[in-house]
Design a protein around this motif. Structure first.
Motif, PDB file in Angstrom:
ATOM      1  N   ALA A 130      -5.155  -6.517  -0.059  1.00 31.26           N
ATOM      2  CA  ALA A 130      -4.825  -6.349   1.348  1.00 31.26           C
ATOM      3  C   ALA A 130      -4.174  -4.995   1.600  1.00 31.26           C
ATOM      4  O   ALA A 130      -4.436  -4.332   2.613  1.00 31.26           O
ATOM      5  CB  ALA A 130      -3.912  -7.479   1.820  1.00 31.26           C
ATOM      6  N   ARG A 131      -3.314  -4.580   0.683  1.00 35.09           N
ATOM      7  CA  ARG A 131      -2.677  -3.268   0.848  1.00 35.09           C
ATOM      8  C   ARG A 131      -3.713  -2.150   0.780  1.00 35.09           C
ATOM      9  O   ARG A 131      -3.678  -1.198   1.586  1.00 35.09           O
ATOM     10  CB  ARG A 131      -1.606  -3.057  -0.214  1.00 35.09           C
ATOM     11  CG  ARG A 131      -1.023  -1.650  -0.168  1.00 35.09           C
ATOM     12  CD  ARG A 131       0.253  -1.488  -0.929  1.00 35.09           C
ATOM     13  NE  ARG A 131       0.721  -0.117  -0.844  1.00 35.09           N
ATOM     14  CZ  ARG A 131       1.963   0.273  -1.068  1.00 35.09           C
ATOM     15  NH1 ARG A 131       2.876  -0.628  -1.373  1.00 35.09           N
ATOM     16  NH2 ARG A 131       2.309   1.544  -0.995  1.00 35.09           N
ATOM     17  N   GLU A 149       5.669  -7.638   2.031  1.00 33.40           N
ATOM     18  CA  GLU A 149       5.875  -6.316   1.439  1.00 33.40           C
ATOM     19  C   GLU A 149       5.561  -5.251   2.483  1.00 33.40           C
ATOM     20  O   GLU A 149       4.476  -5.242   3.073  1.00 33.40           O
ATOM     21  CB  GLU A 149       4.972  -6.118   0.215  1.00 33.40           C
ATOM     22  CG  GLU A 149       5.383  -6.935  -0.994  1.00 33.40           C
ATOM     23  CD  GLU A 149       4.582  -6.585  -2.231  1.00 33.40           C
ATOM     24  OE1 GLU A 149       3.534  -5.907  -2.103  1.00 33.40           O
ATOM     25  OE2 GLU A 149       4.986  -6.992  -3.336  1.00 33.40           O
ATOM     26  N   SER A 150       6.520  -4.359   2.697  1.00 29.75           N
ATOM     27  CA  SER A 150       6.344  -3.272   3.665  1.00 29.75           C
ATOM     28  C   SER A 150       5.612  -2.105   3.000  1.00 29.75           C
ATOM     29  O   SER A 150       5.879  -1.750   1.848  1.00 29.75           O
ATOM     30  CB  SER A 150       7.701  -2.802   4.190  1.00 29.75           C
ATOM     31  OG  SER A 150       8.371  -3.852   4.861  1.00 29.75           O
ATOM     32  N   TYR A 151       4.707  -1.514   3.734  1.00 26.78           N
ATOM     33  CA  TYR A 151       3.925  -0.375   3.245  1.00 26.78           C
ATOM     34  C   TYR A 151       4.364   0.844   4.061  1.00 26.78           C
ATOM     35  O   TYR A 151       3.948   1.032   5.195  1.00 26.78           O
ATOM     36  CB  TYR A 151       2.435  -0.666   3.391  1.00 26.78           C
ATOM     37  CG  TYR A 151       1.525   0.535   3.279  1.00 26.78           C
ATOM     38  CD1 TYR A 151       1.681   1.458   2.246  1.00 26.78           C
ATOM     39  CD2 TYR A 151       0.496   0.747   4.192  1.00 26.78           C
ATOM     40  CE1 TYR A 151       0.852   2.555   2.146  1.00 26.78           C
ATOM     41  CE2 TYR A 151      -0.350   1.840   4.092  1.00 26.78           C
ATOM     42  CZ  TYR A 151      -0.161   2.741   3.068  1.00 26.78           C
ATOM     43  OH  TYR A 151      -0.969   3.848   2.967  1.00 26.78           O
ATOM     44  N   ASP A 155       7.427   6.235   8.495  1.00 28.26           N
ATOM     45  CA  ASP A 155       6.585   5.354   9.306  1.00 28.26           C
ATOM     46  C   ASP A 155       6.247   4.084   8.535  1.00 28.26           C
ATOM     47  O   ASP A 155       6.108   4.101   7.307  1.00 28.26           O
ATOM     48  CB  ASP A 155       5.287   6.067   9.705  1.00 28.26           C
ATOM     49  CG  ASP A 155       5.539   7.267  10.613  1.00 28.26           C
ATOM     50  OD1 ASP A 155       6.510   7.219  11.394  1.00 28.26           O
ATOM     51  OD2 ASP A 155       4.779   8.246  10.512  1.00 28.26           O
ATOM     52  N   LEU A 156       6.094   2.997   9.277  1.00 30.27           N
ATOM     53  CA  LEU A 156       5.703   1.713   8.682  1.00 30.27           C
ATOM     54  C   LEU A 156       4.389   1.263   9.314  1.00 30.27           C
ATOM     55  O   LEU A 156       4.386   0.541  10.304  1.00 30.27           O
ATOM     56  CB  LEU A 156       6.786   0.662   8.907  1.00 30.27           C
ATOM     57  CG  LEU A 156       6.495  -0.723   8.311  1.00 30.27           C
ATOM     58  CD1 LEU A 156       6.473  -0.648   6.786  1.00 30.27           C
ATOM     59  CD2 LEU A 156       7.528  -1.737   8.780  1.00 30.27           C
ATOM     60  N   PRO A 157       3.265   1.704   8.743  1.00 24.46           N
ATOM     61  CA  PRO A 157       1.983   1.337   9.351  1.00 24.46           C
ATOM     62  C   PRO A 157       1.569  -0.105   9.109  1.00 24.46           C
ATOM     63  O   PRO A 157       0.737  -0.640   9.837  1.00 24.46           O
ATOM     64  CB  PRO A 157       0.997   2.300   8.691  1.00 24.46           C
ATOM     65  CG  PRO A 157       1.634   2.672   7.400  1.00 24.46           C
ATOM     66  CD  PRO A 157       3.114   2.657   7.628  1.00 24.46           C
ATOM     67  N   ALA A 158       2.132  -0.756   8.074  1.00 24.34           N
ATOM     68  CA  ALA A 158       1.675  -2.117   7.783  1.00 24.34           C
ATOM     69  C   ALA A 158       2.701  -2.881   6.966  1.00 24.34           C
ATOM     70  O   ALA A 158       3.477  -2.313   6.201  1.00 24.34           O
ATOM     71  CB  ALA A 158       0.335  -2.090   7.031  1.00 24.34           C
ATOM     72  N   VAL A 159       2.686  -4.184   7.148  1.00 20.57           N
ATOM     73  CA  VAL A 159       3.384  -5.132   6.285  1.00 20.57           C
ATOM     74  C   VAL A 159       2.340  -6.113   5.781  1.00 20.57           C
ATOM     75  O   VAL A 159       1.512  -6.604   6.566  1.00 20.57           O
ATOM     76  CB  VAL A 159       4.502  -5.884   7.027  1.00 20.57           C
ATOM     77  CG1 VAL A 159       5.101  -6.969   6.136  1.00 20.57           C
ATOM     78  CG2 VAL A 159       5.586  -4.912   7.494  1.00 20.57           C
ATOM     79  N   ILE A 160       2.351  -6.384   4.482  1.00 24.83           N
ATOM     80  CA  ILE A 160       1.417  -7.349   3.918  1.00 24.83           C
ATOM     81  C   ILE A 160       2.168  -8.661   3.729  1.00 24.83           C
ATOM     82  O   ILE A 160       3.181  -8.712   3.023  1.00 24.83           O
ATOM     83  CB  ILE A 160       0.841  -6.868   2.564  1.00 24.83           C
ATOM     84  CG1 ILE A 160       0.277  -5.439   2.688  1.00 24.83           C
ATOM     85  CG2 ILE A 160      -0.236  -7.842   2.091  1.00 24.83           C
ATOM     86  CD1 ILE A 160      -0.802  -5.263   3.737  1.00 24.83           C
ATOM     87  N   LEU A 161       1.672  -9.702   4.368  1.00 23.95           N
ATOM     88  CA  LEU A 161       2.287 -11.024   4.270  1.00 23.95           C
ATOM     89  C   LEU A 161       1.422 -11.906   3.388  1.00 23.95           C
ATOM     90  O   LEU A 161       0.303 -12.259   3.746  1.00 23.95           O
ATOM     91  CB  LEU A 161       2.430 -11.645   5.661  1.00 23.95           C
ATOM     92  CG  LEU A 161       3.153 -13.001   5.733  1.00 23.95           C
ATOM     93  CD1 LEU A 161       4.612 -12.842   5.309  1.00 23.95           C
ATOM     94  CD2 LEU A 161       3.065 -13.589   7.139  1.00 23.95           C
ATOM     95  N   GLY A 162       1.938 -12.235   2.210  1.00 24.75           N
ATOM     96  CA  GLY A 162       1.192 -13.061   1.262  1.00 24.75           C
ATOM     97  C   GLY A 162       1.700 -14.490   1.257  1.00 24.75           C
ATOM     98  O   GLY A 162       2.910 -14.727   1.312  1.00 24.75           O
ATOM     99  N   ILE A 163       0.784 -15.442   1.208  1.00 21.17           N
ATOM    100  CA  ILE A 163       1.133 -16.860   1.231  1.00 21.17           C
ATOM    101  C   ILE A 163       0.332 -17.585   0.151  1.00 21.17           C
ATOM    102  O   ILE A 163      -0.884 -17.438   0.063  1.00 21.17           O
ATOM    103  CB  ILE A 163       0.843 -17.486   2.602  1.00 21.17           C
ATOM    104  CG1 ILE A 163       1.675 -16.785   3.686  1.00 21.17           C
ATOM    105  CG2 ILE A 163       1.126 -18.999   2.595  1.00 21.17           C
ATOM    106  CD1 ILE A 163       1.404 -17.293   5.109  1.00 21.17           C
ATOM    107  N   GLY A 164       1.038 -18.353  -0.662  1.00 23.50           N
ATOM    108  CA  GLY A 164       0.378 -19.185  -1.667  1.00 23.50           C
ATOM    109  C   GLY A 164       0.831 -20.624  -1.506  1.00 23.50           C
ATOM    110  O   GLY A 164       2.039 -20.896  -1.456  1.00 23.50           O
TER     111      GLY A 164
END
Length: 275
Positions: free
Chosen positions: A42-43, A140-142, A147-156
């Motif tokens: 995703a990142r 996880e912040s990217y 600048d913060l263009p994206a946050v990846i939200l992982g779910i298991g």
């Protein structure tokens, strides 16, 4: 024959997994029968320009990870493992600490609505059934400079019994959804429900309704808990709730109230080995 069975299995998994996604307009997705980590995929997709809400899902993860870099096991055919690309809006940027609880609320309310279960959120990022872990969430912040263009939200989510690791491999007791549903759970339907609830709660991020829903589902409220930070002695207190910033509120044995940020803090009920 074995090769043919393997191909048919992958086709079946592919169809089961992506069909419900087609009923969610505007959500691009990528599906992998086997992958190292949906977070990493995703990142990489985010770096390549994936839009807000883009989804990466996999049937099996070989290098999945959770909070504090713990290994997250995803066995084929038994769990849900997916990561979502979030492009935070200016209004969401002050509330990044609430993105893990956002995932927790989405999972909880999906389990409530679709299966009639009573999940709870173990601060800051786990979903419990019967006081045992059935879901882990990682945000996880990217960053690119400032600048913060994206946050990846992982779910298991552990769905079937085969998803639950042996007791000696976990720090906190684990379980799965089907142990409480007492019936097979369609993973694709539950995934679709989680995504719908995620979008609904995201629109209410940091609102009084959002915070109240989190508080109501917070595990171990009014119980004595231990909080462990690396290199520090355990902190013992009675869990009161969370504040507007998502910090944990506890009353210490001295009677003082402390507010703790997630960071490297691990929470467990007092007297329980693990975290």
């Amino acid at each position: 024959l074995l090769y043919l069975k393997s191909i048919l299995r992958k086709i079946k998994i592919f169809c089961i997994t992506i069909t419900p996604m087609l009923t969610l307009p505007g959500r691009p997705f990528r599906y992998f029968p086997t992958i190292g980590s949906t977070m990493d995929a995703a990142r990489a997709w985010a770096e390549a320009g994936a839009p807000d809400g883009a989804l990466v899902a996999a049937d099996e993860q070989t290098s999945g990870r959770g909070r504090l870099q713990r290994h997250w096991v995803t066995r084929p055919g038994s769990a849900l493992a997916f990561s979502i690309v979030l492009r935070p809006t200016p209004a969401e940027l002050p509330h990044l600490a609430l993105l893990s609880p956002l995932g927790g609320l989405a999972v909880c309310t999906a389990l409530e609505d679709t299966l009639g279960l009573a999940p709870q959120i173990k601060w800051p990022n786990d979903v419990l059934l019967g006081r045992r872990k059935t879901c882990g969430i990682l945000a996880e912040s990217y960053w690119q400079g400032s600048d913060l263009p994206a946050v990846i939200l992982g779910i298991g989510i552990n769905i079937a019994p085969g998803s639950v690791p042996p007791a000696h491999q976990v720090l906190f007791p684990a379980t799965c959804v089907e142990e409480f549903s007492h019936q097979p759970v369609d993973r694709s339907s539950l995934l679709a429900a989680v995504l719908v609830h995620l979008d609904a709660w995201r629109a209410k991020l940091a609102s009084p309704q959002f915070m109240q829903a989190w508080q109501e589902r917070l595990a171990f409220r009014e119980e004595w808990v231990e909080l462990q930070s690396p290199g520090e002695p355990p902190l013992v207190g009675r869990l009161q709730g969370v504040d507007a910033a998502g910090n944990l509120r506890i009353t210490l044995e001295s009677g003082e109230e402390a507010h703790l940020a997630a960071g490297d803090v691990r929470l467990r009920p007092a007297g329980l080995e693990g975290a």
